[in-house]
Scaffold this motif. Structure first.
Motif, PDB file in Angstrom:
ATOM      1  N   PRO A   1       0.793  -1.238   0.000  1.00 13.03           N
ATOM      2  CA  PRO A   1       0.000   0.000   0.000  1.00 13.03           C
ATOM      3  C   PRO A   1       0.819   1.279   0.000  1.00 13.03           C
ATOM      4  O   PRO A   1       0.444   2.249  -0.658  1.00 13.03           O
ATOM      5  N   ASP A   2       1.924   1.306   0.719  1.00 17.36           N
ATOM      6  CA  ASP A   2       2.721   2.536   0.753  1.00 17.36           C
ATOM      7  C   ASP A   2       3.336   2.831  -0.619  1.00 17.36           C
ATOM      8  O   ASP A   2       3.349   3.976  -1.071  1.00 17.36           O
ATOM      9  N   ALA A   3       3.854   1.787  -1.265  1.00 18.25           N
ATOM     10  CA  ALA A   3       4.404   1.973  -2.609  1.00 18.25           C
ATOM     11  C   ALA A   3       3.309   2.364  -3.598  1.00 18.25           C
ATOM     12  O   ALA A   3       3.527   3.198  -4.478  1.00 18.25           O
ATOM     13  N   LEU A   4       2.125   1.773  -3.460  1.00 20.49           N
ATOM     14  CA  LEU A   4       1.022   2.105  -4.351  1.00 20.49           C
ATOM     15  C   LEU A   4       0.621   3.568  -4.188  1.00 20.49           C
ATOM     16  O   LEU A   4       0.375   4.272  -5.175  1.00 20.49           O
ATOM     17  N   ARG A   5       0.571   4.023  -2.960  1.00 18.58           N
ATOM     18  CA  ARG A   5       0.222   5.430  -2.710  1.00 18.58           C
ATOM     19  C   ARG A   5       1.222   6.358  -3.407  1.00 18.58           C
ATOM     20  O   ARG A   5       0.823   7.341  -4.050  1.00 18.58           O
ATOM     21  N   GLU A   6       2.487   6.053  -3.314  1.00 22.24           N
ATOM     22  CA  GLU A   6       3.505   6.878  -3.964  1.00 22.24           C
ATOM     23  C   GLU A   6       3.359   6.835  -5.489  1.00 22.24           C
ATOM     24  O   GLU A   6       3.529   7.865  -6.161  1.00 22.24           O
ATOM     25  N   SER A   7       3.044   5.673  -6.031  1.00 22.36           N
ATOM     26  CA  SER A   7       2.874   5.565  -7.484  1.00 22.36           C
ATOM     27  C   SER A   7       1.676   6.376  -7.963  1.00 22.36           C
ATOM     28  O   SER A   7       1.744   7.065  -8.991  1.00 22.36           O
ATOM     29  N   VAL A   8       0.562   6.297  -7.234  1.00 27.60           N
ATOM     30  CA  VAL A   8      -0.624   7.077  -7.608  1.00 27.60           C
ATOM     31  C   VAL A   8      -0.315   8.570  -7.539  1.00 27.60           C
ATOM     32  O   VAL A   8      -0.689   9.346  -8.441  1.00 27.60           O
ATOM     33  N   GLN A   9       0.369   9.001  -6.507  1.00 28.33           N
ATOM     34  CA  GLN A   9       0.719  10.416  -6.385  1.00 28.33           C
ATOM     35  C   GLN A   9       1.631  10.857  -7.523  1.00 28.33           C
ATOM     36  O   GLN A   9       1.534  11.991  -8.011  1.00 28.33           O
ATOM     37  N   ARG A  10       2.496   9.971  -7.960  1.00 29.93           N
ATOM     38  CA  ARG A  10       3.373  10.305  -9.091  1.00 29.93           C
ATOM     39  C   ARG A  10       2.563  10.474 -10.376  1.00 29.93           C
ATOM     40  O   ARG A  10       2.834  11.382 -11.170  1.00 29.93           O
ATOM     41  N   LEU A  11       1.581   9.633 -10.586  1.00 30.89           N
ATOM     42  CA  LEU A  11       0.718   9.785 -11.752  1.00 30.89           C
ATOM     43  C   LEU A  11      -0.050  11.104 -11.689  1.00 30.89           C
ATOM     44  O   LEU A  11      -0.173  11.816 -12.692  1.00 30.89           O
ATOM     45  N   LEU A  12      -0.566  11.432 -10.521  1.00 32.36           N
ATOM     46  CA  LEU A  12      -1.333  12.662 -10.365  1.00 32.36           C
ATOM     47  C   LEU A  12      -0.471  13.899 -10.578  1.00 32.36           C
ATOM     48  O   LEU A  12      -0.962  14.930 -11.051  1.00 32.36           O
ATOM     49  N   ALA A  13       0.805  13.811 -10.245  1.00 31.92           N
ATOM     50  CA  ALA A  13       1.700  14.968 -10.359  1.00 31.92           C
ATOM     51  C   ALA A  13       1.851  15.450 -11.790  1.00 31.92           C
ATOM     52  O   ALA A  13       2.189  16.622 -12.026  1.00 31.92           O
ATOM     53  N   ALA A  14       1.576  14.579 -12.762  1.00 31.64           N
ATOM     54  CA  ALA A  14       1.661  14.983 -14.169  1.00 31.64           C
ATOM     55  C   ALA A  14       0.456  15.805 -14.618  1.00 31.64           C
ATOM     56  O   ALA A  14       0.429  16.278 -15.755  1.00 31.64           O
ATOM     57  N   GLN A  15      -0.524  16.001 -13.723  1.00 35.84           N
ATOM     58  CA  GLN A  15      -1.751  16.739 -14.052  1.00 35.84           C
ATOM     59  C   GLN A  15      -2.409  16.175 -15.327  1.00 35.84           C
ATOM     60  O   GLN A  15      -2.687  16.901 -16.285  1.00 35.84           O
ATOM     61  N   PRO A  16      -2.685  14.874 -15.347  1.00 44.31           N
ATOM     62  CA  PRO A  16      -3.240  14.267 -16.567  1.00 44.31           C
ATOM     63  C   PRO A  16      -4.680  14.696 -16.822  1.00 44.31           C
ATOM     64  O   PRO A  16      -5.427  15.007 -15.889  1.00 44.31           O
ATOM     65  N   ASP A  17      -5.032  14.681 -18.097  1.00 44.40           N
ATOM     66  CA  ASP A  17      -6.425  14.926 -18.475  1.00 44.40           C
ATOM     67  C   ASP A  17      -7.248  13.646 -18.426  1.00 44.40           C
ATOM     68  O   ASP A  17      -8.482  13.705 -18.373  1.00 44.40           O
ATOM     69  N   ALA A  18      -6.585  12.495 -18.482  1.00 44.08           N
ATOM     70  CA  ALA A  18      -7.303  11.223 -18.528  1.00 44.08           C
ATOM     71  C   ALA A  18      -6.438  10.109 -17.975  1.00 44.08           C
ATOM     72  O   ALA A  18      -5.208  10.195 -17.956  1.00 44.08           O
ATOM     73  N   VAL A  19      -7.100   9.060 -17.527  1.00 48.92           N
ATOM     74  CA  VAL A  19      -6.453   7.780 -17.254  1.00 48.92           C
ATOM     75  C   VAL A  19      -7.172   6.728 -18.084  1.00 48.92           C
ATOM     76  O   VAL A  19      -8.394   6.782 -18.264  1.00 48.92           O
ATOM     77  N   TYR A  20      -6.402   5.776 -18.595  1.00 45.24           N
ATOM     78  CA  TYR A  20      -6.940   4.673 -19.387  1.00 45.24           C
ATOM     79  C   TYR A  20      -6.753   3.400 -18.565  1.00 45.24           C
ATOM     80  O   TYR A  20      -5.651   2.857 -18.469  1.00 45.24           O
ATOM     81  N   LEU A  21      -7.850   2.960 -17.937  1.00 47.00           N
ATOM     82  CA  LEU A  21      -7.809   1.815 -17.038  1.00 47.00           C
ATOM     83  C   LEU A  21      -8.027   0.522 -17.811  1.00 47.00           C
ATOM     84  O   LEU A  21      -8.853   0.467 -18.730  1.00 47.00           O
ATOM     85  N   THR A  22      -7.344  -0.531 -17.394  1.00 44.33           N
ATOM     86  CA  THR A  22      -7.665  -1.838 -17.950  1.00 44.33           C
ATOM     87  C   THR A  22      -9.042  -2.274 -17.481  1.00 44.33           C
ATOM     88  O   THR A  22      -9.799  -2.899 -18.231  1.00 44.33           O
ATOM     89  N   HIS A  23      -9.414  -1.926 -16.253  1.00 40.59           N
ATOM     90  CA  HIS A  23     -10.734  -2.231 -15.706  1.00 40.59           C
ATOM     91  C   HIS A  23     -11.393  -0.935 -15.240  1.00 40.59           C
ATOM     92  O   HIS A  23     -11.247  -0.591 -14.080  1.00 40.59           O
TER      93      HIS A  23
END
Length: 324
Positions: free
Chosen positions: A212-234
């Protein structure tokens, strides 16, 4: 193929097409076809049973197998990469780009198969996944955090995103300003959207590398790019990424707290698994009620049954790891 092309291929703009792989139920598992300048890449593949749908999508956009330069599984779990071997066999010019921790499993998938067999059992493996096919090592490349990857005239960027799995990377597309997130940015099913169409999203903790701690850091890294979209497999393309991130990280906090407070948390036992499974079910239903979901509790539990079972298993593995 078992469904009309119009039912399985969804144009998303920017040369991106979602392909319903047919795994489990409609709109449960997506692969993506990215097209630019007459060149193409597949991101995730579904299982080997998805091969006809993937090749149909390629034909549907007017391209042949020789136009595909890359096949890029986000990670090597079988709902994302079980079809890599057959697809690579059908694409003579393509190379495989995989996380370095997953490369050996794509070259020789025997250990991957046995690991999945231990989780799902033989009957489910036969029904949903089938046999796995390895990829010639000479056609396999491995990613490095921050590396560029060219598809046509656009340059994708791959980053290392552990948390769901150690062999997970995500792919940034600068044209759509979107991330292809595999399972790092969670799961969101359309049947659980609110009456206004707002998506609900939750973290996945499937076996065996949930951190969970690593996942939280990964999600925050994705958010830091200020994306307009995410493309989820599910499943599928979602906007309002910052809002989704708040929801996802909030639920991750609650899941982690549930791990630490569930009955029998210190014991690897059937009662602990039942407690974790029941705790997740209660957490998800409560969150969905706040979100405005109008489905009954029974319908919600049915839609999330696979995830509840696997997430509880993965949480048990994580709890055991904390004791060592």
């Amino acid at each position: 193929m078992d469904a009309p092309a119009a039912d399985i291929i969804q144009p998303l703009g920017h040369g991106i097409f979602a392909i319903d792989t047919g795994f489990q139920r409609p709109r449960f598992d997506a692969a993506y076809l990215l097209v630019d300048g007459g060149r193409a890449a597949f991101i995730d593949t579904g299982t080997r049973h998805a091969l006809p749908r993937l090749l149909c999508a390629l034909s549907w956009v007017g391209l042949g197998p020789e136009a595909v330069d890359w096949v890029i599984p986000t990670h090597v779990h079988l709902d994302h990469a079980g079809g890599v071997g057959p697809l690579m066999q059908a694409l003579p010019q393509a190379r495989l780009m995989v996380h370095p921790r997953g490369a050996r499993h794509m070259i020789d998938p025997s250990a991957l198969y046995q690991g999945a067999l231990a989780v799902y059992g033989q009957a489910e493996m036969d029904r949903s996944y089938g046999e796995l096919m390895g990829v010639d090592a000479a056609r396999v490349d491995t990613s490095v955090d921050g590396m560029p990857l060219q598809v046509g005239d656009r340059t994708l960027t791959l980053i290392d995103t552990p948390g769901h799995a150690l062999h997970h990377h995500c792919i940034w597309d600068p044209v759509s300003r979107g991330w292809f997130t595999g399972d790092t940015f969670g799961i969101s099913y359309r049947e659980l959207d609110s009456p206004t169409g707002a998506p609900w999203i939750f973290p996945t903790s499937t076996p065996v590398q949930f951190q969970p701690d690593a996942l939280r850091e990964s999600v925050q890294r994705l958010l830091a790019a200020q994306p307009d979209a995410v493309y989820l497999t599910h499943y599928g393309r979602l906007g309002d990424v910052q809002g989704l991130g708040v929801q996802l990280l909030g639920l991750l906090d609650q899941v982690q707290a549930l791990d630490l407070t569930s009955a029998d948390a210190a014991t690897d036992s059937p009662s602990r698994h039942t407690a974790l499974r029941d705790g997740l079910k209660k957490l998800y239903i409560g969150s969905l009620r706040q979100h405005g979901c109008m489905l009954t509790d029974v319908a919600i539990a049915d839609a999330l049954a696979i995830d509840i079972e696997l997430n509880a298993q993965g949480m048990g593995v994580w709890l055991d790891r904390q004791k060592r």
